[in-house]
Design an enzyme around this catalytic site. Structure first.
Site, PDB file in Angstrom:
ATOM      1  N   GLU A 293       0.882  -1.228  -0.052  1.00  0.00           N
ATOM      2  CA  GLU A 293       0.123   0.060  -0.050  1.00  0.00           C
ATOM      3  C   GLU A 293       0.982   1.194  -0.059  1.00  0.00           C
ATOM      4  O   GLU A 293       1.785   1.469   0.877  1.00  0.00           O
ATOM      5  CB  GLU A 293      -1.146   0.027   1.364  1.00  0.00           C
ATOM      6  CG  GLU A 293      -1.720  -1.264   1.152  1.00  0.00           C
ATOM      7  CD  GLU A 293      -2.489  -1.393   0.080  1.00  0.00           C
ATOM      8  OE1 GLU A 293      -2.967  -0.580  -0.867  1.00  0.00           O
ATOM      9  OE2 GLU A 293      -2.972  -2.808  -0.297  1.00  0.00           O
ATOM     10  N   CYS A 327      -1.696   8.963   4.206  1.00  0.00           N
ATOM     11  CA  CYS A 327      -1.536   8.709   2.798  1.00  0.00           C
ATOM     12  C   CYS A 327      -3.133   8.989   1.947  1.00  0.00           C
ATOM     13  O   CYS A 327      -2.882   9.194   0.992  1.00  0.00           O
ATOM     14  CB  CYS A 327      -1.481   6.988   2.551  1.00  0.00           C
ATOM     15  SG  CYS A 327      -2.584   6.000   3.563  1.00  0.00           S
TER      16      CYS A 327
END
Ligand code: NAD
Length: 541
Positions: A293, A327
């Site tokens: 990720e 993020c």
């Protein structure tokens, strides 16, 4: 499981505590913060249940107070990494064959330890080591990590109960074996919960893990490790090594027993790791699972029908909470010209009301960015925006690293929708806004979709259902986590499984069953009750 089909407790999300002035939880966390600030810790490597002090150390400091030492951590040499591989593989023999309810009990216990006796400590460590304010620490280090642990146990049992059809003559059983080898977990600085979850989720499914936390998160990683130990994770099952990421990765990825990478961090690092794995593919005993990720350039796009106050609030929270170092943080916004004046007034009003400083002072909404490298990079982009003709800074724009790495929450307005800060992940408290003509809704959505390489999170604001419908369709592949009339941050385990595609990752959705499937290698067992004794089928006459 040999004496019952056990059911695990139904997973529920851990309630977020308030930390309001005078509350007992606030007193507890401030007490822990003070004690930890006024003492130092020494964090050794942790291999096969043993602490290994290598003597080669780095200092840990709060980003908001970088001259202060919180202690040191030890860095591995190649021989330590090799030792971690050997001991993990040895530990695998017992761990992989132990009935699952033991693994479930260990990680459920870890969740309860964090919810109770470790809560103040893990939050204080995250405030000190990563400069999170108390609310950001609580939703991450306490609640999200607890949720990961509880929900993953439930997901594991759901997976185990997925079984094929059988007939009266043959019984078909799917066994969800762990991967054959070891899993390498590499974790980022920005979430204590991710740091705990990447090794724990693989270990829960019966794997052995070598975990390399970020240099900038070792302080709270040590608390996570202490929780795992106290919860009963046996020696060798989760090993923690710190140090040169290139040497550690090379050593682990060169091993024929490497069987899985569980990574969260930046896109470039992940791509390089994938490439190394590809280069080694002929040497592995099994095809490794690769889960990563990675970065994001997350958007908020507002329609002319949207509510300016809601849009401004989503930017204030979505772009600036934890200094924009999520993020999922909103970092590019598309606002129609007709509502901009209102959005701007609310947004600038919010920013002017933000207080910035140490997380110990709970009035502070904003604290420092993680390290000098990040500070310098942000300062460079801000300085460039001050010079560029197609950019204007309308809020913030100052920075100061004399005591901590403080960067003012900054808003850049650009006339160029492909301006560098509309495309590049800066990972800091900087948001860039592009204003579009009210009637160019579809055109703008295409622009959002085509800008940059990422596809992690995004949000659309509109009171017009037709406009929303168009956005949902055009932006189908622009985000793995898509929000309607909400900020693009704050995914909750069990409610919004998290991850994105394109350059944002393999989209294996942490906080859901989908992620756990990556850490198993099913074995199909067919047992025939009465075996045939003649090879001839009836058609042979
Ligand atoms: P980073 O890539 O600098 O570091 C991540 C990890 O990789 C750390 O443990 C680091 O030590 C290690 N690493 C660094 N260089 C390496 C190398 N050459 N070989 C092997 N390992 C190496 O990222 P960071 O600054 O810690 O975290 C921020 C990044 O993480 C941002 O890009 C952010 O978008 C991303 N992130 C993504 C998600 C998500 O779910 N998509 C979640 C959190 C963070």
């Amino acid at each position: 499981m040999d004496k019952g089909f056990f059911e695990v407790p139904i997973a529920v999300n851990e309630p977020v505590m308030d930390y309001a002035p005078g509350s007992p939880e606030r007193e507890r966390v401030l007490k822990a913060y003070k004690e930890m600030y006024n003492s130092t810790v020494d964090v050794p490597l942790y291999i096969n249940g043993e602490d290994i002090a290598t003597g080669d150390t780095e200092t840990m400091s709060p980003p908001h107070d970088h001259q202060h030492s919180l202690g040191t951590y030890h860095k591995a040499k190649k021989k330590h990494v090799e030792q971690a591989i050997d001991t993990a593989l040895e530990a695998r023999q017992k761990w992989a064959s132990m009935p699952w309810e033991n693994r479930a009990a260990i990680f459920l216990r870890a969740a309860e330890l964090i919810a109770g006796p470790y809560r103040a400590k893990i939050n204080a460590a995250t405030m000190l080591g990563q400069s999170k304010n108390i609310y950001q620490a609580e939703i991450d280090a306490a609640c999200e990590l607890i949720d990961f642990l509880r929900f993953n146990v439930q997901f594991m049992t759901e997976i185990y109960s997925e079984q094929p059809e059988s007939t009266s003559g043959a019984w078909n059983r799917l066994e969800y074996r762990p991967l054959e080898g070891f899993v390498y977990a590499i974790t980022p600085f920005n979430f204590t919960a991710i740091a705990g979850n990447l090794p724990a989720s693989a270990a829960l499914m019966g794997n052995v893990v070598i975990w390399k936390p970020s240099d900038s998160q070792v302080y709270s990683a040590k608390v996570v490790l202490d929780v795992f130990k106290e919860a009963g994770v046996p020696p060798g099952v989760i090993n923690m090594v710190m140090g040169d990421p290139v040497m550690i990765s090379e050593t682990l990825l060169n091993s024929p027993d490497f069987s899985g990478l569980h990574f969260t961090g930046s896109t470039t690092v992940f791509r390089n790791l994938w490439q190394q794995i590809g280069n080694n593919i002929h040497n592995y005993k099994t095809y490794p699972r690769i889960v990563g990720e990675t970065g994001g350039k997350d958007f908020i796009v507002a329609h002319k029908s949207s509510n300016p106050l809601q849009v401004a609030t989503a930017i204030s929270r979505g772009a600036f909470e934890f200094q924009g170092q999520k993020c999922s943080a909103a970092s590019r916004c598309y606002i129609p010209k007709s509502i901009w004046s209102d959005v701007k007034d609310y947004l600038v009003g919010d920013i002017n009301s933000f207080k910035m400083g140490s997380p110990e002072n709970m009035d502070n909404f904003i604290t420092a960015v993680i390290h000098e490298g990040s500070f310098d990079k942000l300062a460079k982009y801000i300085d460039q925006a001050k010079k560029d003709k197609d950019a204007e800074i309308i809020a913030g724009g100052n920075y100061d690293k004399s005591k901590g790495y403080f960067v003012d929450p900054t808003v850049i307005v650009t006339s160029n929708p492909k301006y560098t800060t509309m495309c590049t992940e800066l990972f800091g408290p900087v948001v860039t806004i592009y204003l579009y003509e009210d009637d160019a809704w579809e055109e703008t959505l295409h622009l959002v979709e085509e800008t940059g390489e990422y596809a992690l999170t995004g949000a659309v604001f509109s009171e017009d259902r037709y406009a929303l419908d168009v956005a949902v369709k055009i932006l189908e592949n622009a985000a793995g986590n898509f929000y309607i009339n909400d900020k693009p941050t704050g995914a909750v385990v069990g409610q919004q499984p998290f991850g994105g595609a394109r350059a944002s990752g393999t989209n294996d959705k942490a906080g859901s069953k989908l992620n756990l499937y990556r850490w198993i290698s099913p074995r199909m067992v067919k047992e025939t009750f009465v075996s045939p004794t003649d090879y001839r089928y009836p058609f042979l006459g």
